[in-house]
Design an enzyme around this catalytic site. Structure first.
Site, PDB file in Angstrom:
ATOM      1  N   ASP A  72     -65.131  25.843   2.143  1.00  0.00           N
ATOM      2  CA  ASP A  72     -64.124  24.851   2.360  1.00  0.00           C
ATOM      3  C   ASP A  72     -64.702  24.892   3.836  1.00  0.00           C
ATOM      4  O   ASP A  72     -64.514  22.970   4.196  1.00  0.00           O
ATOM      5  CB  ASP A  72     -62.459  25.441   2.423  1.00  0.00           C
ATOM      6  CG  ASP A  72     -61.851  26.366   3.182  1.00  0.00           C
ATOM      7  OD1 ASP A  72     -62.928  27.571   3.321  1.00  0.00           O
ATOM      8  OD2 ASP A  72     -60.947  26.560   4.301  1.00  0.00           O
TER       9      ASP A  72
ATOM     10  N   ARG B 170     -62.701  28.817  10.813  1.00  0.00           N
ATOM     11  CA  ARG B 170     -62.407  29.393  10.998  1.00  0.00           C
ATOM     12  C   ARG B 170     -61.751  30.794  10.035  1.00  0.00           C
ATOM     13  O   ARG B 170     -63.231  31.673   8.967  1.00  0.00           O
ATOM     14  CB  ARG B 170     -60.656  28.482  10.849  1.00  0.00           C
ATOM     15  CG  ARG B 170     -60.852  28.150   9.182  1.00  0.00           C
ATOM     16  CD  ARG B 170     -59.471  27.007   9.405  1.00  0.00           C
ATOM     17  NE  ARG B 170     -59.267  26.872   8.200  1.00  0.00           N
ATOM     18  CZ  ARG B 170     -58.616  25.305   7.747  1.00  0.00           C
ATOM     19  NH1 ARG B 170     -59.631  24.870   8.900  1.00  0.00           N
ATOM     20  NH2 ARG B 170     -58.863  24.861   6.468  1.00  0.00           N
ATOM     21  N   ASP B 171     -61.225  31.386  10.483  1.00  0.00           N
ATOM     22  CA  ASP B 171     -60.850  32.556   9.477  1.00  0.00           C
ATOM     23  C   ASP B 171     -61.014  31.966   7.895  1.00  0.00           C
ATOM     24  O   ASP B 171     -59.476  33.014   7.165  1.00  0.00           O
ATOM     25  CB  ASP B 171     -60.034  33.522  10.800  1.00  0.00           C
ATOM     26  CG  ASP B 171     -58.635  32.481  10.291  1.00  0.00           C
ATOM     27  OD1 ASP B 171     -58.699  31.434  10.112  1.00  0.00           O
ATOM     28  OD2 ASP B 171     -58.015  33.757  11.190  1.00  0.00           O
ATOM     29  N   GLU B 172     -61.300  31.387   7.502  1.00  0.00           N
ATOM     30  CA  GLU B 172     -61.381  31.709   5.611  1.00  0.00           C
ATOM     31  C   GLU B 172     -62.558  31.502   5.326  1.00  0.00           C
ATOM     32  O   GLU B 172     -62.952  32.129   4.506  1.00  0.00           O
ATOM     33  CB  GLU B 172     -60.348  29.765   5.364  1.00  0.00           C
ATOM     34  CG  GLU B 172     -60.377  29.806   4.291  1.00  0.00           C
ATOM     35  CD  GLU B 172     -59.146  28.816   4.687  1.00  0.00           C
ATOM     36  OE1 GLU B 172     -58.712  28.178   3.433  1.00  0.00           O
ATOM     37  OE2 GLU B 172     -58.575  27.782   5.370  1.00  0.00           O
TER      38      GLU B 172
ATOM     39  N   ASP C 249     -61.950  22.166  -3.855  1.00  0.00           N
ATOM     40  CA  ASP C 249     -62.670  21.335  -3.018  1.00  0.00           C
ATOM     41  C   ASP C 249     -64.317  21.601  -3.576  1.00  0.00           C
ATOM     42  O   ASP C 249     -65.216  20.388  -3.587  1.00  0.00           O
ATOM     43  CB  ASP C 249     -62.842  22.043  -1.692  1.00  0.00           C
ATOM     44  CG  ASP C 249     -62.231  22.406  -0.389  1.00  0.00           C
ATOM     45  OD1 ASP C 249     -60.583  22.955  -1.062  1.00  0.00           O
ATOM     46  OD2 ASP C 249     -62.086  22.315   0.220  1.00  0.00           O
TER      47      ASP C 249
ATOM     48  N   TRP D 170     -57.278  22.186  -8.906  1.00  0.00           N
ATOM     49  CA  TRP D 170     -58.467  23.442  -8.075  1.00  0.00           C
ATOM     50  C   TRP D 170     -59.082  24.316  -9.229  1.00  0.00           C
ATOM     51  O   TRP D 170     -60.621  24.144  -9.473  1.00  0.00           O
ATOM     52  CB  TRP D 170     -57.819  24.601  -7.448  1.00  0.00           C
ATOM     53  CG  TRP D 170     -57.512  23.852  -6.060  1.00  0.00           C
ATOM     54  CD1 TRP D 170     -57.959  24.303  -4.985  1.00  0.00           C
ATOM     55  CD2 TRP D 170     -56.801  22.648  -5.048  1.00  0.00           C
ATOM     56  NE1 TRP D 170     -58.159  23.819  -3.428  1.00  0.00           N
ATOM     57  CE2 TRP D 170     -57.605  22.602  -3.758  1.00  0.00           C
ATOM     58  CE3 TRP D 170     -55.664  21.475  -6.175  1.00  0.00           C
ATOM     59  CZ2 TRP D 170     -56.680  21.670  -2.988  1.00  0.00           C
ATOM     60  CZ3 TRP D 170     -55.429  20.442  -5.575  1.00  0.00           C
ATOM     61  CH2 TRP D 170     -55.843  20.258  -3.700  1.00  0.00           C
TER      62      TRP D 170
ATOM     63  N   GLU E 287     -61.204  17.895   7.810  1.00  0.00           N
ATOM     64  CA  GLU E 287     -60.599  17.462   6.900  1.00  0.00           C
ATOM     65  C   GLU E 287     -59.366  16.973   6.745  1.00  0.00           C
ATOM     66  O   GLU E 287     -58.793  16.712   5.810  1.00  0.00           O
ATOM     67  CB  GLU E 287     -59.604  18.918   7.426  1.00  0.00           C
ATOM     68  CG  GLU E 287     -58.736  20.084   6.150  1.00  0.00           C
ATOM     69  CD  GLU E 287     -58.513  21.467   6.689  1.00  0.00           C
ATOM     70  OE1 GLU E 287     -57.935  22.224   5.573  1.00  0.00           O
ATOM     71  OE2 GLU E 287     -59.231  21.890   7.466  1.00  0.00           O
TER      72      GLU E 287
ATOM     73  N   HIS F  17     -65.515  20.097   6.897  1.00  0.00           N
ATOM     74  CA  HIS F  17     -65.005  20.060   5.682  1.00  0.00           C
ATOM     75  C   HIS F  17     -65.027  19.299   4.857  1.00  0.00           C
ATOM     76  O   HIS F  17     -64.842  18.120   4.554  1.00  0.00           O
ATOM     77  CB  HIS F  17     -62.957  19.496   5.709  1.00  0.00           C
ATOM     78  CG  HIS F  17     -62.615  20.856   5.573  1.00  0.00           C
ATOM     79  ND1 HIS F  17     -62.557  22.338   5.488  1.00  0.00           N
ATOM     80  CD2 HIS F  17     -61.323  20.829   4.323  1.00  0.00           C
ATOM     81  CE1 HIS F  17     -61.830  22.642   4.587  1.00  0.00           C
ATOM     82  NE2 HIS F  17     -61.196  21.924   3.703  1.00  0.00           N
TER      83      HIS F  17
END
Length: 893
Positions: free
Chosen positions: A459, A463-465, A472, A536, A746, A767
């Site tokens: 995505d 960051r922490d993802e 997506d 999704w 995003e 994003h």
């Protein structure tokens, strides 16, 4: 002149490590029109001069030049093969032999002679340092080496070395998969790296996705508690004998100078701790420790022939900024994924500390809040011996800017280079036009892909993802497949989607799935949903169908059919009278019509869910037809018809309006063909009214936005589609462009007009989801459209849409058959259209908004239902016509 310019193997130009004979295709060049292949002749050899044939097809009378399966040809493991083809055409011409293509086999299912070995123990499960492994060995004497191959993988990330030289040029291997079900191994040619005397094979291992700190919940050890290497070196001698060196208990292990390496947080490397010569002969490893064997199911192993992550570009630093707060910041001018490589000189113990981030705040200062807990920091401790050059290896950063927190001596921009990494995919799309802002938008879309296609479709990269969110991935799949050759990339990811589906057929929100059982998010826990969200989970159906449409290879449908069917059956099992909804739904995620403080758009979940239920069911029915599963096709076709009828009953009023007055409701109804024919014009007109109610702006989120321009242009509102695309105030695609974006954001207002930021808890500036409008640029503005009855662009529909005040547009798409090119120009109120169709394909040209055809060359147009159309074979063509009043042109004199 007739020639074959390129052979492709599973869509790639070469493969290194395959478990089976690849699917073969080729691209044909000719200076004639209407070229159709008449026959082909294919040879496969163990030698480059084709003196040792293992397959000879003879002359095969066939027009097929793609997705050719050679069947049961017997292959040897750890062996290089050479392919060539020649063809004849319908004009009686015969080509010369093509340039050869090569592929290398993996172990072909034969047992591994090595074991997974580790320099760690389960007690090291919280550690993030890298480890080293080495093994010294000698060759069988006095034999001559014919070839040598190494097959390797790891639990964690690995880099392999032979006699001090790096093996291969892949990064972040073996990548991220659903390890317990699907683990890839890589194959490399190491013939030139072996010595006659002592040899040393070595590896460095990092935590990576396997045991590292992952996900916004910051758990670790998702798949295991210790890193491990599996390696098998196969040396082939001239006399036909082989020597195998495998990973086993005889290897030795140690700690690396890489003291810390985590994907989100970066790396710390102390050059003073480098063990010089550790991966070369003559090094004493007496102080190193014994390794342990890690138990693993080798049935999960699969050869990876292509699609690995690599260093793809190098970007120079553009500027050194001193912020108002006094920070020193490097600006590379482009948001990206990768590393900063630097050259530094200083004393032993001096440090380089770099902090990576995406944007400056409204005051021009460093902005880190949107990284959440991700540190994105690299730290290097100097050895103090002259010039030292370094960059990370077992993490990567998402950034445009770098804060230089420590650096010995003065700063020189020439000391810093950004290395862009992503999965290795061939570029296939080109789009440019007379509007510079649209060109920048296309640039931003492409760089969103480059930044997020790092082994899995993430995505965001900062960051922490950095998770493989299914929504997506399906939203962007068609756009991505115009821009780059994504067949290998998505096929690999879909294997993991299938592996991680629930027994009932539910599809996790992220693939590989690390949320189930490890998610602390209150919303997820309260509503019980880490899988099966509409838009999704539909990636299970949409992505395989898109790959089939773009590349024409039925194998992806065959391999994913159970997964596709499982998802549709899951929806049916949880539907109530054909209206579908299930637990946690994201709906029209981050739509601007959401209530204050909410991420969930205003369009009701049952409407969205049922619309996607209908769409995926229809695609499954089409898939069943392609695969000749007659009973399934009949069943799901009837189910689709029933869902559509139920949708109309539930979500349309007796007066012909929709029960929900949101842009997304109307978009989905139109694009998924859920609108009764008698109401289509009324529904489209109402969508335009809803657009005008917001000043011509969209207020849609993840599920409505990708289809907005299509809903307008496909329903007699091309001007409104162009106007929507070209809006440059908030909210719009070009608002981000005018704000200086180099990737897609995003949120529509990630940076608000007053310079303030969207909430830092979820505000990525890289994003790709909203970049799905790129599909409209290729399919509609350029008019390069696939035909599902002749997929892979065996038959292409050329139907461009001039407008938007553009004076010209030029686009190309490199299909599996060759280059499809479209160019249109506005000249004195007329449109001049030129296009090129590859050999061995056909095209239909459709011109819907035309008053008069002025010149058409060899094209024979007919006029029916307000549309001009013509059929043609391969070659280049030119058409000049007068557009009607619906086309907004910039007239150039």
């Amino acid at each position: 002149m007739l020639s074959v310019s390129q052979i492709t193997l599973d869509g790639e130009v070469s493969l290194s490590g395959v478990d089976q004979l690849p699917i073969i295709g080729w691209k044909i060049d000719s200076d004639r029109h209407n070229v159709v292949q008449h026959s082909w002749y294919l040879q496969c050899s163990l030698t480059a001069d084709f003196s040792s044939l293992m397959f000879d097809s003879g002359e095969v009378v066939s027009g097929q030049s793609s997705n050719i399966d050679l069947g049961d040809a017997v292959l040897l493991s750890s062996t290089r093969y050479h392919l060539r083809v020649r063809i004849t055409d319908n004009h009686g011409e015969r080509s010369e032999w093509s340039p050869s293509a090569t592929f290398v086999t993996g172990l072909l299912g034969s047992p591994w002679q090595g074991a997974f070995i580790s320099a760690e123990t389960p007690a090291d499960n919280a550690k993030s340092n890298a480890t080293l492994l080495r093994k010294a060995f000698s060759l069988t004497q006095p034999k001559t080496i014919a070839a040598a191959w190494v097959h390797a993988t790891a639990l964690g990330m690995y880099q392999l070395f032979l006699n001090g030289e790096r093996v291969g040029n892949d990064e972040l291997t073996p990548g991220w998969t659903s390890y317990r079900h699907h683990l890839l191994y890589q194959t490399y040619d190491v013939t030139g790296l072996l010595n006659q005397g002592e040899n040393v094979i070595g590896a460095e291992l990092g935590a990576g996705w396997f045991k590292g700190d992952m996900g916004f919940s910051r758990h670790r050890n998702y798949y295991g508690e210790q890193t491990a290497l599996l390696c098998q070196l196969v040396i082939q001698y001239d006399d036909g004998s082989r020597q195998v060196v495998g990973s086993d208990r005889s290897w030795r292990g140690s700690d690396s100078a890489r003291e810390f390496a985590e994907i989100y947080d970066g790396e710390r490397f102390d050059a003073r701790r480098i063990q010089v010569g550790w991966n070369q002969a003559g090094f004493s490893d007496g102080s190193w420790r014994a390794v342990s064997v890690v138990d693993w199911d080798n049935n999960t192993l699969k050869a990876q022939g292509a699609g690995t992550v690599r260093q793809m570009e190098r970007l120079a630093a553009k500027a050194l900024i001193i912020t108002p707060q006094g920070d020193k910041v490097l600006d590379f001018g482009q948001n990206m994924s990768g590393w900063v490589e630097f050259c530094v000189r200083g004393n032993a113990g001096d440090k380089v500390v770099l902090r990576h981030f995406e944007t400056l705040d409204a005051n021009g200062n460093v902005y880190l809040d949107n990284l959440r807990t991700a540190r994105q920091t690299t730290e290097y401790v100097l050895k103090g011996e002259g010039d030292e050059t370094w960059h990370p290896r077992f993490s990567w950063q998402g950034f445009r800017y770098v804060k230089v927190e420590e650096f010995p001596g003065g700063l020189d921009l020439n000391q810093f280079t950004a290395i862009v990494i992503h999965s290795d995919m061939a570029a296939t799309g080109h789009f440019t036009c007379s509007n510079p802002e649209l060109n920048q938008l296309h640039h931003n879309i492409l760089w969103g892909l480059k930044s997020n296609f790092v082994d899995v479709p993430t995505d965001c990269p900062q960051r922490d993802e950095r998770l493989g969110w299914t929504g997506d991935a399906q939203i962007f799949c068609r756009t991505a497949s115009y821009l780059m050759q994504t067949q290998t990339f998505f096929a690999k990811w879909l294997v993991d989607l299938k592996a991680d589906q629930t027994p009932e057929g539910g599809v996790p929100h992220v693939i590989p799935d690390i949320l189930t059982g490890h998610c602390d998010q209150d919303k997820f826990l309260a509503e019980g949903g880490t899988h099966s969200a509409t838009g999704w989970a539909d990636a299970a159906v949409i992505n395989p169908w898109t790959l089939y449409l773009m590349y024409g290879d039925k194998r992806v449908l065959e391999s994913q059919y159970a997964s596709m069917k499982g998802w549709v059956d899951f929806m049916q099992a949880h539907a109530d009278n054909d209206i579908w909804r299930y637990k946690l739904q994201f709906g029209d995620w981050v739509a601007l019509d959401a209530q204050e403080g909410s991420y969930f758009g205003a369009t009701p979940e049952d409407l969205i869910c049922t619309a996607w239920y209908a769409n995926s069911t229809q695609l499954l029915a089409k898939t069943a037809k392609v695969l000749e599963r007659t009973d399934d096709h009949r069943y799901y076709d009837a189910l689709h018809a029933r869902i559509v009828e139920r949708f109309r009953q539930r979500f349309f009023t007796a007066d012909g309006d929709m029960t929900t007055q949101t842009q997304t409701a109307y978009i989905l109804a139109l694009c998924f063909n859920l609108v009764p024919d008698a109401l289509r014009e009324r529904t489209a007109n109402r969508l335009v009214e809803l657009l005008h109610e917001h000043g011509g702006h969209l207020v849609t989120g993840f599920l409505g936005t990708p289809y907005f321009c299509h809903a307008l242009s496909q329903n007699q509102h091309p001007k409104e589609a162009w106007s929507l695309l070209l809006k440059d105030d908030f909210p719009s695609w070009l608002y981000q462009v005018k704000a200086g974006a180099t990737t897609i954001w995003e949120h529509w207002d990630g940076i608000k007009p007053d310079g303030s930021m969207w909430s830092p808890d979820m505000n990525s500036f890289n994003h790709y989801a909203y970049g799905a409008v790129g599909e409209w640029l290729y399919r509609t503005v350029a008019g390069i459209e696939a035909d599902e009855t002749a997929p892979g662009f065996k038959h292409v529909v050329i139907s461009p849409l001039p407008g938007g005040g553009l004076s010209w547009m030029d686009a190309r798409y490199q299909s599996i058959y060759g280059d499809i090119a479209v160019n249109w120009q506005a000249q004195k109120g007329r449109v001049v259209l030129t296009f090129r169709v590859p050999a061995n394909t056909t095209a239909t040209v459709k011109l819907p908004a035309v008053r008069e055809i002025i010149t058409s060359g060899s094209l024979n147009f007919s006029h029916e239902n307000g549309e001009w159309s013509a059929h043609c074979g391969s070659g280049e063509y030119r058409v000049e016509y007068l557009p009607d009043e619906s086309v907004d042109l910039t007239y150039t004199d």
